[in-house]
Write an enzyme that holds these catalytic residues in place. Structure first.
Site, PDB file in Angstrom:
ATOM      1  N   LYS A 174      49.141   7.140  37.689  1.00 42.31           N
ATOM      2  CA  LYS A 174      49.601   7.023  36.372  1.00 42.31           C
ATOM      3  C   LYS A 174      48.833   8.368  35.425  1.00 42.31           C
ATOM      4  O   LYS A 174      47.563   8.583  35.727  1.00 42.31           O
ATOM      5  CB  LYS A 174      49.054   5.852  35.689  1.00 42.31           C
ATOM      6  CG  LYS A 174      49.302   5.774  34.026  1.00 42.31           C
ATOM      7  CD  LYS A 174      48.789   4.404  33.440  1.00 42.31           C
ATOM      8  CE  LYS A 174      48.661   4.290  32.074  1.00 42.31           C
ATOM      9  NZ  LYS A 174      48.381   3.024  31.669  1.00 42.31           N
ATOM     10  N   LYS A 232      44.325   7.352  37.996  1.00 41.67           N
ATOM     11  CA  LYS A 232      44.623   7.331  36.520  1.00 41.67           C
ATOM     12  C   LYS A 232      43.991   8.507  35.697  1.00 41.67           C
ATOM     13  O   LYS A 232      42.735   8.683  35.732  1.00 41.67           O
ATOM     14  CB  LYS A 232      44.410   6.020  35.844  1.00 41.67           C
ATOM     15  CG  LYS A 232      44.660   5.886  34.284  1.00 41.67           C
ATOM     16  CD  LYS A 232      44.223   4.610  33.925  1.00 41.67           C
ATOM     17  CE  LYS A 232      44.581   4.417  32.116  1.00 41.67           C
ATOM     18  NZ  LYS A 232      44.456   3.042  31.767  1.00 41.67           N
TER      19      LYS A 232
END
Length: 324
Positions: free
Chosen positions: A248, A195
């Site tokens: 992400k 992330k």
């Protein structure tokens, strides 16, 4: 004029031939739909920066969950907007918190829909960061204790999968331990393994009301410049018994998706984040692009890069097109 014996256009002549030789396929089964559950009643508030996406009270969440299930989308992922926030994010792990009550309501009315929960503190803390603040930064180890309590409360409420998004070191092991110790060894952990500290999250901050009150998240989310670090993060989560790996955002990190696909054999999730969604919506609204075609091409690109599953705010629209 000389022509090579191989002519690639032969396999592009008509739609049937193109379908027969198509290498990558996007299916409704690949989609996960994010939802924002808000404390209160009769709330359905469109998020200004995310057209078509809403903060909703539980009765509207349940109604949309039914729609999602009827479209054939297998899963939703839940984010919560609590009644009150505090320094330690108490609502995140409260037995009757907004997400815990939402899980129970969905599982009662749409029991076959898979419910995934985002496990993080940022939506529940008054400072907007993802854990306990010490010395003006998020303290890793004390935050793990609260994340574990949060994941356990989600499992107790009926969640099918828990998905930690906080980026604390050691969080997968912490969640796996507490779930196993309490009889939830069957609950998978979907790790936000990779992330990045991304500008693409802007509209989500409006949706989840989680903008940090000070500083930013770069001491715990990854530097967008780093590729090899992604492999180290994913490898650690695999060692700690993650069941899914996630990248992400997705669109600017397709190379990272491919790296994880080539190096790990766990199911791989791409998060098609809010900024990616909102850019398509804004350009389509101005008739600068064909919104449906760009949406489907974007999702297909994530699949081609290696994603097995895609969390996307486009899920309902894409499912309607895929269902014909």
């Amino acid at each position: 004029m000389y022509f090579p014996s191989y002519r690639p256009r032969r396999l592009r002549r008509n739609e049937n031939i193109r379908r027969m030789v198509r290498e990558t396929h996007l299916r409704v089964d690949d989609l996960i739909y994010p939802m924002f559950s808000a404390f209160g009643e009769n709330i359905k508030k469109e998020i200004v920066s995310m057209p078509g996406i809403y903060q909703q009270s539980i009765e509207h969440i349940v109604a949309e969950a039914k729609e999602v299930y009827e479209l054939g989308i297998p899963a939703v992922i839940l984010f919560g907007i609590p009644e009150e926030k505090d320094a330690v994010g108490s609502d995140a792990y409260c037995a009757n918190g907004i997400i815990q009550n939402t899980i129970r309501a969905i599982k009662k009315e749409v029991p076959k829909l898979t419910v995934i929960t985002d496990v993080c503190m940022c939506e529940y803390t008054d400072h907007g960061h993802c854990g306990i603040i010490k010395d003006n930064d998020v303290d890793n180890d004390s935050t793990l204790e609260l994340l574990a309590k949060e994941a356990l409360s989600h499992a107790q409420a009926g969640a099918d999968i828990v998905a930690p998004s906080d980026m604390m070191d050691g969080r997968i092991a912490a969640l796996r331990d507490i779930l196993d110790e309490n009889g939830f060894e069957h609950i998978p952990v979907m790790s936000y393994a990779v992330k990045y500290a991304s500008a693409y999250y802007g509209p989500f901050r409006d949706a989840a009301e989680s903008t940090p009150a000070f500083g930013d998240r770069r001491t715990y989310q990854m530097d967008p410049a780093n590729r090899m670090e992604a492999l180290r993060e994913a490898n650690q989560d695999v060692a700690e018994a993650a069941d899914f790996l996630m990248v992400k955002p997705a669109l600017a990190y397709l190379d990272v998706l491919r790296e994880l696909k080539d190096n790990f054999d766990l199911p791989l999730v791409a998060y098609n984040v809010s900024g990616e969604y909102s850019m398509v919506k804004a350009a389509a609204e101005k008739d600068w692009i064909d919104g449906d075609r760009v949406m489907m091409e974007t999702l297909l690109g994530m699949k081609r890069a290696g994603a097995d599953l895609i969390i996307t705010y486009h899920a309902k629209e894409a499912a309607k097109l895929l269902n014909g």
